[in-house]
Design an enzyme around this catalytic site. Structure first.
Site, PDB file in Angstrom:
ATOM      1  N   LYS A 137      -2.199  -6.678 -19.689  1.00  0.00           N
ATOM      2  CA  LYS A 137      -1.883  -7.200 -18.355  1.00  0.00           C
ATOM      3  C   LYS A 137      -2.936  -8.195 -17.881  1.00  0.00           C
ATOM      4  O   LYS A 137      -2.633  -9.142 -17.186  1.00  0.00           O
ATOM      5  CB  LYS A 137      -1.787  -6.015 -17.372  1.00  0.00           C
ATOM      6  CG  LYS A 137      -1.311  -6.386 -15.994  1.00  0.00           C
ATOM      7  CD  LYS A 137       0.171  -6.712 -15.981  1.00  0.00           C
ATOM      8  CE  LYS A 137       0.663  -7.242 -14.654  1.00  0.00           C
ATOM      9  NZ  LYS A 137       1.947  -7.949 -14.787  1.00  0.00           N
ATOM     10  N   GLU A 153       9.653 -20.670 -18.636  1.00  0.00           N
ATOM     11  CA  GLU A 153       9.380 -19.302 -18.200  1.00  0.00           C
ATOM     12  C   GLU A 153      10.437 -18.343 -18.761  1.00  0.00           C
ATOM     13  O   GLU A 153      10.112 -17.219 -19.169  1.00  0.00           O
ATOM     14  CB  GLU A 153       9.318 -19.243 -16.666  1.00  0.00           C
ATOM     15  CG  GLU A 153       9.133 -17.873 -16.062  1.00  0.00           C
ATOM     16  CD  GLU A 153       7.876 -17.130 -16.534  1.00  0.00           C
ATOM     17  OE1 GLU A 153       7.008 -17.723 -17.171  1.00  0.00           O
ATOM     18  OE2 GLU A 153       7.799 -15.916 -16.264  1.00  0.00           O
ATOM     19  N   CYS A 186       0.885  -1.159   0.000  1.00  0.00           N
ATOM     20  CA  CYS A 186       0.000   0.000   0.000  1.00  0.00           C
ATOM     21  C   CYS A 186       0.925   1.211   0.000  1.00  0.00           C
ATOM     22  O   CYS A 186       2.113   1.080   0.247  1.00  0.00           O
ATOM     23  CB  CYS A 186      -0.845   0.060   1.266  1.00  0.00           C
ATOM     24  SG  CYS A 186      -1.924  -1.362   1.485  1.00  0.00           S
ATOM     25  N   ARG A 193       1.416   1.480  -5.811  1.00  0.00           N
ATOM     26  CA  ARG A 193       1.507   0.534  -4.700  1.00  0.00           C
ATOM     27  C   ARG A 193       0.144  -0.037  -4.309  1.00  0.00           C
ATOM     28  O   ARG A 193       0.040  -0.932  -3.464  1.00  0.00           O
ATOM     29  CB  ARG A 193       2.131   1.206  -3.474  1.00  0.00           C
ATOM     30  CG  ARG A 193       3.531   1.739  -3.704  1.00  0.00           C
ATOM     31  CD  ARG A 193       4.099   2.357  -2.454  1.00  0.00           C
ATOM     32  NE  ARG A 193       4.278   1.370  -1.415  1.00  0.00           N
ATOM     33  CZ  ARG A 193       5.344   0.603  -1.263  1.00  0.00           C
ATOM     34  NH1 ARG A 193       6.357   0.721  -2.111  1.00  0.00           N
ATOM     35  NH2 ARG A 193       5.429  -0.269  -0.292  1.00  0.00           N
ATOM     36  N   HIS A 231      15.129 -35.196 -29.768  1.00  0.00           N
ATOM     37  CA  HIS A 231      13.906 -35.672 -30.432  1.00  0.00           C
ATOM     38  C   HIS A 231      13.382 -34.639 -31.426  1.00  0.00           C
ATOM     39  O   HIS A 231      12.208 -34.665 -31.790  1.00  0.00           O
ATOM     40  CB  HIS A 231      12.846 -36.021 -29.387  1.00  0.00           C
ATOM     41  CG  HIS A 231      13.298 -37.110 -28.469  1.00  0.00           C
ATOM     42  ND1 HIS A 231      13.394 -38.424 -28.855  1.00  0.00           N
ATOM     43  CD2 HIS A 231      13.764 -37.057 -27.194  1.00  0.00           C
ATOM     44  CE1 HIS A 231      13.868 -39.146 -27.853  1.00  0.00           C
ATOM     45  NE2 HIS A 231      14.108 -38.327 -26.835  1.00  0.00           N
ATOM     46  N   LYS A 234       9.492 -15.168 -21.096  1.00  0.00           N
ATOM     47  CA  LYS A 234       9.841 -13.794 -20.717  1.00  0.00           C
ATOM     48  C   LYS A 234      10.618 -13.126 -21.851  1.00  0.00           C
ATOM     49  O   LYS A 234      10.349 -11.992 -22.218  1.00  0.00           O
ATOM     50  CB  LYS A 234      10.688 -13.841 -19.439  1.00  0.00           C
ATOM     51  CG  LYS A 234      10.517 -12.696 -18.530  1.00  0.00           C
ATOM     52  CD  LYS A 234       9.416 -12.823 -17.508  1.00  0.00           C
ATOM     53  CE  LYS A 234       8.064 -13.138 -18.047  1.00  0.00           C
ATOM     54  NZ  LYS A 234       7.060 -13.360 -17.027  1.00  0.00           N
ATOM     55  N   GLU A 274       8.319 -12.467 -25.060  1.00  0.00           N
ATOM     56  CA  GLU A 274       7.216 -11.495 -24.966  1.00  0.00           C
ATOM     57  C   GLU A 274       7.696 -10.051 -24.896  1.00  0.00           C
ATOM     58  O   GLU A 274       6.969  -9.147 -25.275  1.00  0.00           O
ATOM     59  CB  GLU A 274       6.276 -11.817 -23.803  1.00  0.00           C
ATOM     60  CG  GLU A 274       6.860 -11.588 -22.443  1.00  0.00           C
ATOM     61  CD  GLU A 274       5.848 -11.820 -21.323  1.00  0.00           C
ATOM     62  OE1 GLU A 274       4.664 -11.531 -21.500  1.00  0.00           O
ATOM     63  OE2 GLU A 274       6.271 -12.288 -20.253  1.00  0.00           O
ATOM     64  N   ASN A 306       1.187   0.134   5.977  1.00  0.00           N
ATOM     65  CA  ASN A 306       1.500  -0.696   4.817  1.00  0.00           C
ATOM     66  C   ASN A 306       2.151  -1.966   5.359  1.00  0.00           C
ATOM     67  O   ASN A 306       3.149  -1.876   6.072  1.00  0.00           O
ATOM     68  CB  ASN A 306       2.470   0.083   3.908  1.00  0.00           C
ATOM     69  CG  ASN A 306       3.149  -0.795   2.871  1.00  0.00           C
ATOM     70  OD1 ASN A 306       4.252  -0.522   2.465  1.00  0.00           O
ATOM     71  ND2 ASN A 306       2.506  -1.840   2.436  1.00  0.00           N
ATOM     72  N   GLY A 307       1.580  -3.124   5.057  1.00  0.00           N
ATOM     73  CA  GLY A 307       2.144  -4.378   5.564  1.00  0.00           C
ATOM     74  C   GLY A 307       1.038  -5.251   6.113  1.00  0.00           C
ATOM     75  O   GLY A 307      -0.142  -5.035   5.820  1.00  0.00           O
ATOM     76  N   TRP A 335      -4.023  -1.530  -1.196  1.00  0.00           N
ATOM     77  CA  TRP A 335      -4.084  -2.773  -1.976  1.00  0.00           C
ATOM     78  C   TRP A 335      -4.539  -3.819  -0.973  1.00  0.00           C
ATOM     79  O   TRP A 335      -3.751  -4.260  -0.130  1.00  0.00           O
ATOM     80  CB  TRP A 335      -2.704  -3.100  -2.545  1.00  0.00           C
ATOM     81  CG  TRP A 335      -2.718  -4.231  -3.522  1.00  0.00           C
ATOM     82  CD1 TRP A 335      -2.266  -5.496  -3.308  1.00  0.00           C
ATOM     83  CD2 TRP A 335      -3.161  -4.198  -4.886  1.00  0.00           C
ATOM     84  NE1 TRP A 335      -2.415  -6.256  -4.437  1.00  0.00           N
ATOM     85  CE2 TRP A 335      -2.962  -5.481  -5.424  1.00  0.00           C
ATOM     86  CE3 TRP A 335      -3.730  -3.211  -5.697  1.00  0.00           C
ATOM     87  CZ2 TRP A 335      -3.295  -5.803  -6.736  1.00  0.00           C
ATOM     88  CZ3 TRP A 335      -4.054  -3.547  -7.001  1.00  0.00           C
ATOM     89  CH2 TRP A 335      -3.832  -4.822  -7.512  1.00  0.00           C
TER      90      TRP A 335
HETATM   91  C1  F6R Z   1       3.725 -13.325 -18.891  1.00  0.00           C
HETATM   92  C2  F6R Z   1       2.431 -13.038 -18.310  1.00  0.00           C
HETATM   93  C3  F6R Z   1       1.269 -13.830 -18.764  1.00  0.00           C
HETATM   94  C4  F6R Z   1       0.328 -14.136 -17.592  1.00  0.00           C
HETATM   95  C5  F6R Z   1      -0.951 -14.822 -18.093  1.00  0.00           C
HETATM   96  C6  F6R Z   1      -1.858 -15.202 -16.950  1.00  0.00           C
HETATM   97  O1  F6R Z   1       4.722 -12.523 -18.355  1.00  0.00           O
HETATM   98  O2  F6R Z   1       2.289 -12.154 -17.498  1.00  0.00           O
HETATM   99  O3  F6R Z   1       1.666 -15.002 -19.386  1.00  0.00           O
HETATM  100  O4  F6R Z   1       0.995 -14.941 -16.673  1.00  0.00           O
HETATM  101  O5  F6R Z   1      -1.631 -13.972 -18.981  1.00  0.00           O
HETATM  102  O6  F6R Z   1      -2.238 -14.103 -16.227  1.00  0.00           O
HETATM  103  P1  F6R Z   1      -2.879 -14.218 -14.800  1.00  0.00           P
HETATM  104  O7  F6R Z   1      -1.840 -14.766 -13.868  1.00  0.00           O
HETATM  105  O8  F6R Z   1      -3.297 -12.831 -14.452  1.00  0.00           O
HETATM  106  O9  F6R Z   1      -4.034 -15.157 -14.915  1.00  0.00           O
END
Ligand code: F6R
Length: 603
Positions: A598, A476, A2, A27, A499, A480, A483, A99-100, A73
């Site tokens: 996002k 992963e 927060c 935050r 394979h 990363k 993307e 905050n915490g 938050w």
């Molecule tokens: C990659 C990324 C996405 C999310 C995916 C699921 O860096 O952020 O692959 O992990 O869209 O999103 P959530 O976790 O919000 O369901």
């Protein structure tokens, strides 16, 4: 996470407090509030939603002498006016922002209620206010010191009292707090952004610090009242850099927030003897579970994959994992011995949500892991384990992936304990999880990651390989990189190379090998040798002290030795930083990758 801000010492407009709060919105932004003193009175304003909503309900030109404000938050209690900070005591004279998380709030609350205190919210924070009221005998600073002695958990707080309009007390343990004073006033905040408008000379408080502010003077002490000397820092960042904590991008800032974020995820999760605590699951018959279904998308899916390897190793259960977009269209077999875990940072991902609905229709129970209190997935699941990572602004998941791992390891350990399978080895894993924030602080500061990324920024392809639990790390890492840098990166379990995928390798196709010293290390070495024979450039992540690996790799990034199952946790920031630097060096904005959002609320 927060955001908190407090100003005291001179007359100012209530909107100055809100301007400061606005800068801390990253935050948290589900509700906001402020408490201010002007003369003898304390008044409160609160609103659900963003800081601008709070702005619309306060009297714009109101002049005040001191005040504290908070952007929330939610962790304990849904976002609502009632749960928004500041919280006041029974007399309405003391106000606190926090905050915490206060770990022992439930027992403190019970004691306070027995003493006659009336609670107005569902938050953990409100106990602080009533405790200060209980300890207050005319000296606010002393009352705060006495209160701090009984608080367990992580916190940064700011406290005011209407009888002392010139005084503010702050304290920190585990959550950030910065203070700066000029000739007229002092400002206390979660980071420097609300402060630099008034002064660039700031003090970053350390854990165990209390700051007593009177007018434009501050004194820093420890929790026992002994004066401590802290160094002053001159902030040279401009406003926009300050918003990102001095970092070039939110993603970099959020990777640097991982240690703080881990500490928040861990509050209340292990007792003093490292036994895992998960009260949310008390109603589940964990001992009976024979099958776990895991459902998630993208990075969250990779976190689930780490859980699968870990849980199957120590628990007598089958863990079936699928990406939500497939899961929801497959036949689902649910019985009393099946538990479904849905992982979603945003809590809004459409495919994950529909998978949950399908499980519920089939009569199953769902445990969600999410970062957003009140999100649809948390509302539709039976219980939620909250990640407490605070908002993540960069589109690519970074600190939230790490917090997912923390919760999933803890969940597996909790199941191990419940099923009487607990050994010294599990206690050792728990200990290492509890201290992982410090280890990661060191890993993040490794300058080699940026240097090495320079050797790879111009490639068009990349192959990530790993084995066992680090198959998830390889997947992963590749996600990363692709993307945010738009390099065609693929991830494979290393044993799969021959394979098919090995046909791709040549000097234009580098390999990122995840090869810590674990029980599959020798197998990984053979795989690295195979890729070397195809003249691919090789970057390896290895365990400190493994100098042999240098002979078969072009570059090596080292991480400290940990229990073999925890490498995904400590390697996560390395793969994130590597992808971040490459994207930045290629001239792309890592915070806003093209075509991505996002929160994926459509199928
Ligand atoms: C990659 C990324 C996405 C999310 C995916 C699921 O860096 O952020 O692959 O992990 O869209 O999103 P959530 O976790 O919000 O369901």
């Amino acid at each position: 996470m927060c955001g908190i801000v407090g100003i005291i010492g001179h007359e100012f407009k209530v909107t100055d407090l809100i301007d400061g709060l606005k800068k801390l919105e990253y935050r948290g932004y589900d509700s906001a509030g402020l408490a201010a003193v002007n003369g003898q009175e304390l008044f409160l304003s609160k609103s659900v939603g963003r800081v601008d909503t709070l702005r619309s309900v306060v009297e714009e030109n109101k002049v005040i002498k001191g005040g504290i404000a908070h952007t929330r938050w939610a962790t304990h209690g849904a976002p609502s006016d009632r749960n928004a900070h500041p919280h006041t005591d029974c007399t309405g004279k003391i106000a606190v922002v926090h905050n915490g998380i206060i770990e022992n709030y439930q027992e403190l609350k019970t004691e306070l209620i027995q003493k006659g205190h009336k609670f107005k919210s569902e938050t953990d924070t409100e106990v602080i206010t009533h405790l200060i009221e209980e300890n207050y005998k005319g000296d606010l600073y002393k009352a705060v010191l006495d209160t701090l002695k009984v608080l367990k958990g992580a916190f940064a707080i700011a406290v005011i009292h209407s009888d002392h309009p010139n005084v503010m007390v702050g304290a920190r343990k585990g959550s950030p707090l910065v203070v700066g004073c000029n000739n007229e006033l002092c400002v206390l905040a979660s980071d420097v952004t609300p402060i630099i408008k008034y002064t660039r000379d700031v003090v970053f408080l350390e854990d165990g610090d209390v700051v007593f502010i009177e007018g434009n003077k501050m004194r820093i002490t420890d929790f026992s009242g002994n004066t401590v000397i802290r160094k002053h820092t001159n902030i040279t960042w401009d406003e926009s850099a300050a918003e990102k904590g001095g970092f070039k991008h939110f993603m970099l800032k959020e990777i640097n927030e991982i240690p703080e974020s881990i500490e928040s995820a861990l509050v209340g999760r292990f007792d003093d003897d490292y036994n895992p605590v998960m009260h949310e699951l008390d109603e589940f018959n964990i001992e009976k579970i024979k099958r776990i279904l895991l459902v998630a998308c993208g990075t969250s899916y990779h976190a689930g994959l780490v859980f699968k390897y870990f849980a199957e190793k120590y628990l007598n259960v089958d863990v079936l994992i699928d990406v939500a977009s497939e899961f929801r269209y497959r036949p689902i077999r649910i019985d009393d011995e099946t538990l479904t875990i849905a992982i979603s940072q945003s809590g809004e991902t459409a495919d994950t949500l529909e998978s949950i609905r399908a499980v519920k229709r089939a009569g199953g129970k769902v445990v969600a892991i999410s970062n957003v209190v009140g999100s649809t997935i948390t509302r539709e699941s039976d219980v939620t384990l909250y990640m407490n990572a605070g908002p993540e602004i960069g589109v690519a998941a970074s600190k939230t992936y790490v917090n997912q791992l923390i919760l999933l390891y803890t969940l597996a350990l909790y199941m191990i304990k419940k099923r009487n399978l607990w050994t010294e080895e599990h206690k050792n894993i728990a200990k290492q999880i509890v201290s992982s924030a410090n280890l990661i602080k060191k890993i993040i500061s490794n300058k080699e990651i940026e240097k090495v990324s320079d050797h790879y920024k111009n490639y068009q392809h990349f192959m990530y390989i790993g084995r066992g639990v680090n198959t998830a790390t390889a997947l992963e890492g590749a996600l990363k990189l692709k993307e945010i840098s738009y390099i065609n990166a693929v991830g494979y379990p290393a044993g799969e190379l021959k394979h098919g995928p090995i046909a791709l390798l040549d000097p234009t196709f580098p390999v990122f090998a995840i090869a810590p010293k674990d029980s599959l290390y020798e197998k990984m070495r053979s795989n690295i040798e195979e890729t070397r024979a195809r003249n691919a450039r090789i970057l390896t992540i290895a365990t400190e002290g493994d100098t042999e690996i240098q002979k078969i790799s072009h570059d090596v990034l080292y991480v400290p030795e940990v229990h073999e199952d925890l490498y995904p946790l400590i390697i996560a920031p390395v793969i994130q930083l590597f992808a971040y630097y490459i994207a930045d060096k290629r001239g792309y904005d890592p915070d806003k990758p093209r075509n991505l959002a996002k929160s994926v609320t459509v199928e």
